[in-house]
Design an enzyme around this catalytic site. Structure first.
Site, PDB file in Angstrom:
ATOM      1  N   SER A 147       0.835  -1.206   0.000  1.00 23.46           N
ATOM      2  CA  SER A 147       0.000   0.000   0.000  1.00 23.46           C
ATOM      3  C   SER A 147       0.874   1.264   0.000  1.00 23.46           C
ATOM      4  CB  SER A 147      -0.951  -0.049   1.204  1.00 23.46           C
ATOM      5  OG  SER A 147      -1.985   0.888   1.064  1.00 23.46           O
ATOM      6  N   ASP A 173      -9.549  -6.610  -2.978  1.00 16.04           N
ATOM      7  CA  ASP A 173      -9.291  -5.243  -2.507  1.00 16.04           C
ATOM      8  C   ASP A 173     -10.332  -4.291  -3.087  1.00 16.04           C
ATOM      9  OD1 ASP A 173      -8.146  -2.806  -1.756  1.00 16.04           O
ATOM     10  OD2 ASP A 173      -6.110  -3.483  -2.137  1.00 16.04           O
ATOM     11  N   HIS A 232      -8.274  -5.234   1.149  1.00 17.33           N
ATOM     12  CA  HIS A 232      -6.948  -4.607   1.107  1.00 17.33           C
ATOM     13  C   HIS A 232      -5.994  -5.249   2.121  1.00 17.33           C
ATOM     14  CE1 HIS A 232      -4.347  -1.278  -0.047  1.00 17.33           C
ATOM     15  NE2 HIS A 232      -4.224  -0.861   1.188  1.00 17.33           N
TER      16      HIS A 232
END
Lengths: 371, 371
Positions: free
Chosen positions: B160, B319, B352
């Site tokens: 991320s 995600d 995620h």
């Protein structure tokens, strides 16, 4: 207003119910909801389609209030002469729900809710308004239809929260409709994810000190909290692609690098804020909290054996808030319960909003389903 | 702590930089960031992997601070003896970024940021701290590596926001790494959707009157705003499936129907609130605003010709916040620019967070890529 297929100018009408007892057991008097109609009721009174609205929608499902209105009602793409919900064939009726959001300063809904005057005190209910569930919306809609002499419906249809109302109709008054059209639906119960998501929508309103426990009607309202809530809702209803293609990483002001200060922003930040500010003028913040609480309770999974009408499920391909997997799961659950159901996906890259903006693209599937 | 493959107990170390000029032109003195290391630097100093952390992460990428810590560092699944980032082969180093979030009361990061004392006033900077960009994080990480005598890295990797740092490394110091591993990445620039989404994360903090323009260090901090922000972040990092299977529509208290009162809730509402309340204790609200602003600026699309190291993109299948389509687009953009890139998807239904929780499932792909 003479464009082909247009329903033209439409007016809000008002239905009054002297007394109503909520599912939760509270008594409401002098209840009012707005409604709009399109087309004509047949002599046999068997051609009515009830269209239910989404979370922040109203009974303004097609047409314009005035010739210069910038936008028509939300399903204008499929409601009109020759369209899937053909106003030369069907009598279309849409109602404002109870505790409708659109009762703020610039709102157009007529709806008894937390902003209404509590006859017991002479002041707005605020958070003393009774909690409602979708079944309450449905019971009041049925009372309106009874008043108009309409028994069985040709169909009940709606997008998002309107699909919730349509499916609750199906298990509450199963013999009262021939078809159910559930567009961008959350499935047969609101998922845990969406329950929590509604809380995130409500949080900014409650954080704003002007909210004041819901007692703001005599003073300034929680405008900033409401705008932040609507920014989040607006974003959730979109999709990556449509923002990337429409705005991308353009700066809010040419030459003003967003890295340079807190005030310098990207255009997407300004646009989301503008959309939210415009919408805020129409909306009562407390009503938003009540509507979220009502939809959080949605669950018809234990009443599927009551359902009689075939169901058409129409997820939007790029929906991130109620993704297609939820409608696919509902299809499996309905079939497992021996109910008639089918699924048609709305194409597009516009996210949840494609259930409104691109509904005309699945017009034929709707027309076929109604036959 | 003798489990196979565990790195065991780890300690935070501190790097100090007497003077640093930000990309935006501000001067910072006595800058400090924390870091943690695993394994040993080879005699040729060519076996270092820099692991960068996500938005709310720290340098705690593997191991435990104490034997009874409930959870190890966030990528413990792939960092350790015999794992993909093999500590018997590689020297793993992870740093806290500048303006790291985790400097609240229970935080473990060491990081100069808005909560630090401004030497010019003797009081915390608050919103007078200079704006940063990811390149600032990278420059300071490079200064640390220089201080340790480490030139070229075997790899830069991170999930991320850590993938943002890794890719910015790739275009800022292109000759300094052999490989780049970008896990659950936003692509090669932060999408417009995500730019707006960061604003929705920041909004609750700014709405809380205790935020006070960022000057709360002498009084009560904006605890409620911070918790609402973290509830939203927590939810965004999950997926429908994992919440449906783990919690579903269970009530918070048996026998207390959520339809019955505002206080009665679903368990999912309580659980999200609990997770957020726990995380809040570690976090400084102003730092969250600064980190969001920094990542909003991420865009390396105009520097791709500088990139030398092959890139491994690893989106998570479920995600919803940085969906796989973003990594797929990045793959096309990298190839179009003549760069070496490949894509491997992390399976799972955890959203995620699978970029942290299920990273061990793509261990072999990472191992192969590092060869």
């Amino acid at each position: 207003m003479s464009e082909t297929g247009s329903v033209g100018i439409v007016q809000k009408q008002v239905f009054e119910l002297p007394r109503y007892r909520t599912v939760g057991g509270a008594s409401l008097s002098d209840l009012r909801i707005g409604y709009q109609t399109y087309g004509r009721l047949s002599p046999r009174r068997d051609n009515t389609i009830l269209v239910c609205h989404h979370f922040s929608g109203t009974s303004h499902v097609a047409g314009r209030y005035a010739p210069d209105d910038p936008e028509p009602g939300f399903w204008d793409g499929i409601i009109g002469p020759g369209k899937a919900l053909d106003t030369e064939r069907y009598f279309i009726i849409a109602t404002d729900t109870l505790c409708n959001l659109d009762v703020g300063p610039a709102g157009t809904a007529v709806s008894t809710g937390p902003a209404s005057i509590d006859p017991a005190t002479g002041r707005p209910y605020g958070m003393r308004f009774p909690l409602l569930v979708t079944e309450d919306f449905v019971h009041v809609q049925r009372a309106l239809l009874e008043g108009l002499g309409i028994g069985r419906l040709a169909a009940v249809a709606g997008p998002s929260g309107g699909s919730i109302q349509s499916l609750v109709w199906g298990v509450t008054y199963p013999e009262r409709m021939r078809r159910i059209i559930a567009v961008i639906p959350p499935g047969l119960a609101l998922p845990a994810y969406s329950v929590a998501q509604f809380d995130t929508w409500c949080a900014p309103i409650r954080l704003d000190p002007a909210w004041n426990g819901g007692d703001y009607y005599a003073g300034p309202r929680p405008e900033q909290g409401l705008r932040r809530a609507l920014e989040l809702i607006t974003l959730n209803a979109l999709h990556f692609d449509i923002l990337e293609q429409g705005i991308g990483r353009a700066w809010g002001e040419p030459g003003r690098d967003p890295a340079s200060s807190w005030q310098a922003r990207y255009r997407v930040q300004d646009q989301i804020a503008e959309i939210a500010a415009q919408r805020a003028a129409a909306i009562d913040p407390n009503a938003l909290l009540y509507m979220a609480k009502a939809f959080q309770q949605y669950d018809i999974r234990d009443r599927l054996e009551r359902l009689q009408a075939p169901v058409l499920l129409m997820p939007a391909a790029s929906d991130v808030i109620l993704p297609p997997l939820l409608a696919e799961q509902a299809l499996r659950q309905l079939k497992a319960a021996g109910r008639a159901a089918e699924l048609v996906t709305i194409p597009g890259n516009g996210g949840h909003l494609d259930g409104l903006n691109r509904i005309a693209e699945v017009q034929e599937a709707i027309r076929d389903f109604l036959v």
